[in-house]
Design an enzyme around this catalytic site. Structure first.
Site, PDB file in Angstrom:
ATOM      1  N   THR A  38      -0.986   7.973  -1.297  1.00  0.00           N
ATOM      2  CA  THR A  38      -2.345   7.199  -1.723  1.00  0.00           C
ATOM      3  C   THR A  38      -2.993   6.413  -1.334  1.00  0.00           C
ATOM      4  O   THR A  38      -3.864   6.275  -0.313  1.00  0.00           O
ATOM      5  CB  THR A  38      -2.182   7.288  -3.458  1.00  0.00           C
ATOM      6  OG1 THR A  38      -1.570   6.307  -3.210  1.00  0.00           O
ATOM      7  CG2 THR A  38      -1.123   8.128  -4.594  1.00  0.00           C
TER       8      THR A  38
ATOM      9  N   ARG B 243       1.019  -1.278   0.083  1.00  0.00           N
ATOM     10  CA  ARG B 243      -0.133   0.609   0.148  1.00  0.00           C
ATOM     11  C   ARG B 243       1.219   1.387   0.118  1.00  0.00           C
ATOM     12  O   ARG B 243       2.057   1.719   0.697  1.00  0.00           O
ATOM     13  CB  ARG B 243      -0.916  -0.082   0.931  1.00  0.00           C
ATOM     14  CG  ARG B 243      -1.732   1.260   1.276  1.00  0.00           C
ATOM     15  CD  ARG B 243      -2.835   1.073   2.024  1.00  0.00           C
ATOM     16  NE  ARG B 243      -1.966   0.974   3.639  1.00  0.00           N
ATOM     17  CZ  ARG B 243      -3.289   1.010   4.714  1.00  0.00           C
ATOM     18  NH1 ARG B 243      -4.806   0.961   4.336  1.00  0.00           N
ATOM     19  NH2 ARG B 243      -2.897   0.749   5.771  1.00  0.00           N
TER      20      ARG B 243
END
Length: 209
Positions: A108, A104
């Site tokens: 963002t 991840r």
């Protein structure tokens, strides 16, 4: 719409309590995740079709049932998904195992692909995507997208703990995918961690920070 199954067997819920506990050490955490994965494998394979066969017992001929040729594929999302694979393989030792690597992006919060290796016959198999945490649903959706792009048609998702937001995200993006979890928690916090959750599953499995 795919179904959402909460595996609420007392043994699963008992072990999940100690998985959540921040005082549980790495060795015990790893063992508990493995055990819960084995128990959840009973539920996720409940609808595998059977066929009739005959066997000779020491006493007589018996009409029995065996799994009807349905091949399985386990696809853990790296790295935390690895912690559940061995537990499932205890019940499904002939399943093939592929891997999807996602992380991840801290800015963002979107999943970024860095690795994919699948069984050559993946399209012929019932695929179980494995990730301990279903938080925003971004990683799960990305993994399912990658599998569907490879023409996989039969996909299920197995997680330990989910947030309602993650369940909704997967259902909206992939209404044909059934979701199996041990618990659905309250919510996501501002950092997209599940509350109360269990912290970072990968770090707790592998003793990293």
């Amino acid at each position: 719409m795919g179904k959402v199954v909460v595996c609420d067997h007392p043994l699963i819920q008992h072990k999940l309590t100690y998985i959540r506990d921040k005082e549980t050490n790495t060795r015990d955490f790893r063992a508990l995740v493995d055990e819960v994965a084995t128990l959840m494998a009973y539920e996720i394979t409940r609808e595998i079709p059977l066929e009739q066969v005959q066997v000779e017992t020491p006493v007589a001929t018996a009409d029995c049932r065996v799994i009807s040729g349905r091949m399985l594929g386990l696809i853990p999302i790296l790295r935390a998904g690895l912690g559940m694979v061995d537990g499932i393989l205890k019940l499904l030792p002939t399943a093939k195992v592929g891997h999807i690597g996602l992380y991840r992006d801290p800015q963002t919060l979107q999943p970024v692909e860095y690795y994919m290796k699948l069984p050559t016959d993946v399209t012929e198999r019932l695929i179980i995507v494995i990730d301990p945490m279903l938080a925003t649903g971004g990683s799960a959706n990305a993994a399912i997208d990658m599998l569907k792009n490879k023409d996989c048609q039969q996909i299920k998702l197995m997680c330990l703990i989910a947030a309602p937001e993650g369940v909704a995200a997967v259902q909206n993006a992939h209404p044909d995918v059934d979701i199996y979890v041990a618990a659905i928690d309250e919510r996501l916090n501002e950092l997209s961690y599940i509350v109360p959750g269990l912290g970072d599953a990968g770090d707790r499995l592998f003793g990293t920070k």
